[in-house]
Write a protein that holds these residues in place. Sequence first.
Motif, PDB file in Angstrom:
ATOM      1  N   THR A 114       0.843  -1.203   0.000  1.00 31.40           N
ATOM      2  CA  THR A 114       0.000   0.000   0.000  1.00 31.40           C
ATOM      3  C   THR A 114       0.874   1.248   0.000  1.00 31.40           C
ATOM      4  O   THR A 114       1.766   1.387   0.855  1.00 31.40           O
ATOM      5  CB  THR A 114      -0.928   0.032   1.229  1.00 31.40           C
ATOM      6  N   GLN A 115       0.643   2.134  -0.936  1.00 31.20           N
ATOM      7  CA  GLN A 115       1.441   3.349  -1.043  1.00 31.20           C
ATOM      8  C   GLN A 115       0.965   4.427  -0.056  1.00 31.20           C
ATOM      9  O   GLN A 115      -0.236   4.593   0.168  1.00 31.20           O
ATOM     10  CB  GLN A 115       1.361   3.913  -2.461  1.00 31.20           C
ATOM     11  N   ILE A 116       1.928   5.123   0.516  1.00 28.56           N
ATOM     12  CA  ILE A 116       1.643   6.296   1.353  1.00 28.56           C
ATOM     13  C   ILE A 116       2.180   7.511   0.617  1.00 28.56           C
ATOM     14  O   ILE A 116       3.354   7.544   0.234  1.00 28.56           O
ATOM     15  CB  ILE A 116       2.312   6.169   2.742  1.00 28.56           C
ATOM     16  N   HIS A 117       1.301   8.500   0.397  1.00 26.31           N
ATOM     17  CA  HIS A 117       1.671   9.657  -0.405  1.00 26.31           C
ATOM     18  C   HIS A 117       2.004  10.862   0.463  1.00 26.31           C
ATOM     19  O   HIS A 117       1.572  10.966   1.619  1.00 26.31           O
ATOM     20  CB  HIS A 117       0.543  10.024  -1.379  1.00 26.31           C
ATOM     21  N   LEU A 118       2.746  11.765  -0.110  1.00 23.76           N
ATOM     22  CA  LEU A 118       3.140  12.990   0.582  1.00 23.76           C
ATOM     23  C   LEU A 118       1.922  13.769   1.050  1.00 23.76           C
ATOM     24  O   LEU A 118       1.926  14.371   2.132  1.00 23.76           O
ATOM     25  CB  LEU A 118       3.991  13.864  -0.353  1.00 23.76           C
ATOM     26  N   SER A 119       0.845  13.726   0.272  1.00 22.26           N
ATOM     27  CA  SER A 119      -0.372  14.454   0.637  1.00 22.26           C
ATOM     28  C   SER A 119      -0.945  13.944   1.961  1.00 22.26           C
ATOM     29  O   SER A 119      -1.489  14.719   2.757  1.00 22.26           O
ATOM     30  CB  SER A 119      -1.425  14.328  -0.464  1.00 22.26           C
ATOM     31  N   GLN A 120      -0.820  12.631   2.207  1.00 20.40           N
ATOM     32  CA  GLN A 120      -1.309  12.068   3.465  1.00 20.40           C
ATOM     33  C   GLN A 120      -0.482  12.569   4.646  1.00 20.40           C
ATOM     34  O   GLN A 120      -1.016  12.847   5.730  1.00 20.40           O
ATOM     35  CB  GLN A 120      -1.256  10.534   3.407  1.00 20.40           C
ATOM     36  N   VAL A 121       0.790  12.699   4.441  1.00 21.50           N
ATOM     37  CA  VAL A 121       1.686  13.183   5.499  1.00 21.50           C
ATOM     38  C   VAL A 121       1.406  14.654   5.792  1.00 21.50           C
ATOM     39  O   VAL A 121       1.369  15.081   6.949  1.00 21.50           O
ATOM     40  CB  VAL A 121       3.163  12.988   5.095  1.00 21.50           C
ATOM     41  N   ARG A 122       1.181  15.416   4.739  1.00 20.97           N
ATOM     42  CA  ARG A 122       0.877  16.848   4.941  1.00 20.97           C
ATOM     43  C   ARG A 122      -0.465  17.024   5.658  1.00 20.97           C
ATOM     44  O   ARG A 122      -0.631  17.932   6.466  1.00 20.97           O
ATOM     45  CB  ARG A 122       0.865  17.581   3.594  1.00 20.97           C
ATOM     46  N   GLU A 123      -1.411  16.161   5.353  1.00 23.11           N
ATOM     47  CA  GLU A 123      -2.710  16.226   6.026  1.00 23.11           C
ATOM     48  C   GLU A 123      -2.551  15.939   7.515  1.00 23.11           C
ATOM     49  O   GLU A 123      -3.166  16.592   8.355  1.00 23.11           O
ATOM     50  CB  GLU A 123      -3.681  15.225   5.388  1.00 23.11           C
TER      51      GLU A 123
END
Length: 250
Positions: A8-17
């Motif tokens: 499962t990929q974790i994206h930069l947008s999730q970290v910023r959120e």
Amino acid sequence: VVAVVDGTQIHLSQVREMHRRLPAQYQQLPFETIFTGLVESVIDTKLAAADARKQKFQATPEFKDQMTRLEEQVLQRIAFERAIKEIVTDAAVRARYDKIVKEISGSEQIKVRHILLKTEDEAAKIIEELGKGGDFVKLATERSTGPSAPSGGDLGFFGKGQMVPEFEQAAFTLKDGEYNKKPVKTEFGWHVMKVEARRKSEAPKFEEAEEGLRNDLSQEAGVSYITKLREKAKITLFNADGSPLKETKP
């Protein structure tokens, strides 16, 4: 992509959120400084959630109850945000500022010192001592029971509407350098006050007041929104023992 967990990929947008949801003191830290910790936190969340699904926690009454509460909280927040967005426009903030400027401009402020006493007799004695040449600042420092005593009773400048009515009315009738000849009673005790100076009020710049005005308008919009909903709803209240309340108005 900043990480891959069991495919499962974790994206930069999730970290910023996640960064945006942190408490204010942590949001002030540079994103790069806490980036690694945030990624690790997202990974932990993904792993724990996947394990919970394997154990079918999502089918438990506990999960369903919490999801219902969360859904209501999220829906409430979205409803408030949209109601506020419709009302708190740039034009509305500017209009509120212009109204305040009109009210403040040219109004009078006075600089006052006061001595707070517990009884009328104590206040009368202070007035008597002032009449004999007593020093107001010294008497305030030594005898006042109010929090301004250490500064000689200094309350600074204030305008109408900022003090309790009895105090304000008496203070604004005094001339510069004059003190009241009769004790003034308020909910806090008995006052002896002296007006030291006067000045015209100056409105703050729009940039200085904008944030506060937006907050005020947002609170008003939120209250207005929920008040309208309550007016349309049929609400019956009960006591903790299940008996009906006689008064059911909010």
